[in-house]
Design a protein around this motif. Structure first.
Motif, PDB file in Angstrom:
ATOM      1  N   THR A   2     -28.867 -23.584   9.188  1.00 26.52           N
ATOM      2  CA  THR A   2     -29.295 -23.771   7.795  1.00 26.52           C
ATOM      3  C   THR A   2     -28.201 -23.314   6.831  1.00 26.52           C
ATOM      4  N   ALA A   3     -27.550 -22.209   7.144  1.00 26.70           N
ATOM      5  CA  ALA A   3     -26.451 -21.734   6.296  1.00 26.70           C
ATOM      6  C   ALA A   3     -25.279 -22.717   6.320  1.00 26.70           C
ATOM      7  N   LEU A   4     -24.972 -23.274   7.479  1.00 29.19           N
ATOM      8  CA  LEU A   4     -23.897 -24.256   7.561  1.00 29.19           C
ATOM      9  C   LEU A   4     -24.244 -25.530   6.796  1.00 29.19           C
ATOM     10  N   LEU A   5     -25.492 -25.959   6.892  1.00 25.83           N
ATOM     11  CA  LEU A   5     -25.918 -27.144   6.142  1.00 25.83           C
ATOM     12  C   LEU A   5     -25.875 -26.891   4.634  1.00 25.83           C
ATOM     13  N   ALA A   6     -26.266 -25.697   4.216  1.00 23.25           N
ATOM     14  CA  ALA A   6     -26.211 -25.351   2.791  1.00 23.25           C
ATOM     15  C   ALA A   6     -24.766 -25.331   2.300  1.00 23.25           C
ATOM     16  N   SER A   7     -23.860 -24.793   3.105  1.00 25.93           N
ATOM     17  CA  SER A   7     -22.457 -24.774   2.688  1.00 25.93           C
ATOM     18  C   SER A   7     -21.868 -26.182   2.694  1.00 25.93           C
ATOM     19  N   LEU A   8     -22.282 -27.026   3.614  1.00 19.07           N
ATOM     20  CA  LEU A   8     -21.828 -28.416   3.616  1.00 19.07           C
ATOM     21  C   LEU A   8     -22.307 -29.140   2.369  1.00 19.07           C
ATOM     22  N   TRP A   9     -23.540 -28.898   1.986  1.00 25.90           N
ATOM     23  CA  TRP A   9     -24.081 -29.527   0.789  1.00 25.90           C
ATOM     24  C   TRP A   9     -23.377 -29.004  -0.464  1.00 25.90           C
ATOM     25  N   TRP A  10     -23.183 -27.691  -0.553  1.00 26.00           N
ATOM     26  CA  TRP A  10     -22.621 -27.087  -1.754  1.00 26.00           C
ATOM     27  C   TRP A  10     -21.127 -27.383  -1.897  1.00 26.00           C
ATOM     28  N   LEU A  11     -20.379 -27.259  -0.795  1.00 25.59           N
ATOM     29  CA  LEU A  11     -18.927 -27.399  -0.865  1.00 25.59           C
ATOM     30  C   LEU A  11     -18.444 -28.837  -0.661  1.00 25.59           C
ATOM     31  N   GLY A  12     -19.274 -29.664  -0.069  1.00 25.54           N
ATOM     32  CA  GLY A  12     -18.898 -31.061   0.108  1.00 25.54           C
ATOM     33  C   GLY A  12     -18.174 -31.377   1.399  1.00 25.54           C
ATOM     34  N   ARG A  13     -17.789 -30.373   2.151  1.00 28.98           N
ATOM     35  CA  ARG A  13     -17.156 -30.610   3.454  1.00 28.98           C
ATOM     36  C   ARG A  13     -17.347 -29.393   4.348  1.00 28.98           C
ATOM     37  N   ASP A  14     -17.174 -29.616   5.612  1.00 29.14           N
ATOM     38  CA  ASP A  14     -17.376 -28.574   6.608  1.00 29.14           C
ATOM     39  C   ASP A  14     -16.050 -27.883   6.902  1.00 29.14           C
ATOM     40  N   GLY A  15     -16.129 -26.654   7.407  1.00 32.16           N
ATOM     41  CA  GLY A  15     -14.945 -25.966   7.885  1.00 32.16           C
ATOM     42  C   GLY A  15     -14.250 -25.085   6.868  1.00 32.16           C
TER      43      GLY A  15
END
Length: 92
Positions: free
Chosen positions: A54-67
């Motif tokens: 869930t935290a990774l999905l939230a950061s993907l949504w907020w930042l626009g990319r993974d990693g």
């Protein structure tokens, strides 16, 4: 992208959350042996994994990319907070 690539992308996305979810309860049991555990180890792993993804999905949504490091920092903070709540760390 075919199905094979999609599965590998999803597994690689969730891998940091899974590794952290496995390590945190293991290290908590080694470091805090006297503490009574409310959940079995696999329950803690499951809760920490869900919180981590869930935290990774939230950061993907907020930042626009993974990693990004901010996303991984959020992952560590979320899983550590989840483990602290699971072992009732405020009661010490």
């Amino acid at each position: 992208m075919n199905l094979h690539d999609i599965v590998f992308h999803l597994l690689n996305f969730a891998a940091p959350a899974l590794v952290l979810a496995l390590l945190v309860p293991l290290l908590a049991r080694l470091l805090f042996r006297k503490q009574a555990q409310r959940l079995p180890w696999w329950g803690q792993v499951l809760v920490n994994f869900v919180v981590g993804v869930t935290a990774l999905l939230a950061s993907l949504w907020w930042l626009g990319r993974d990693g990004k490091m901010l996303g991984y920092s959020l992952l560590v903070l979320a899983v550590a907070s989840s483990q602290w709540l699971l072992v009732r760390g405020w009661r010490r």
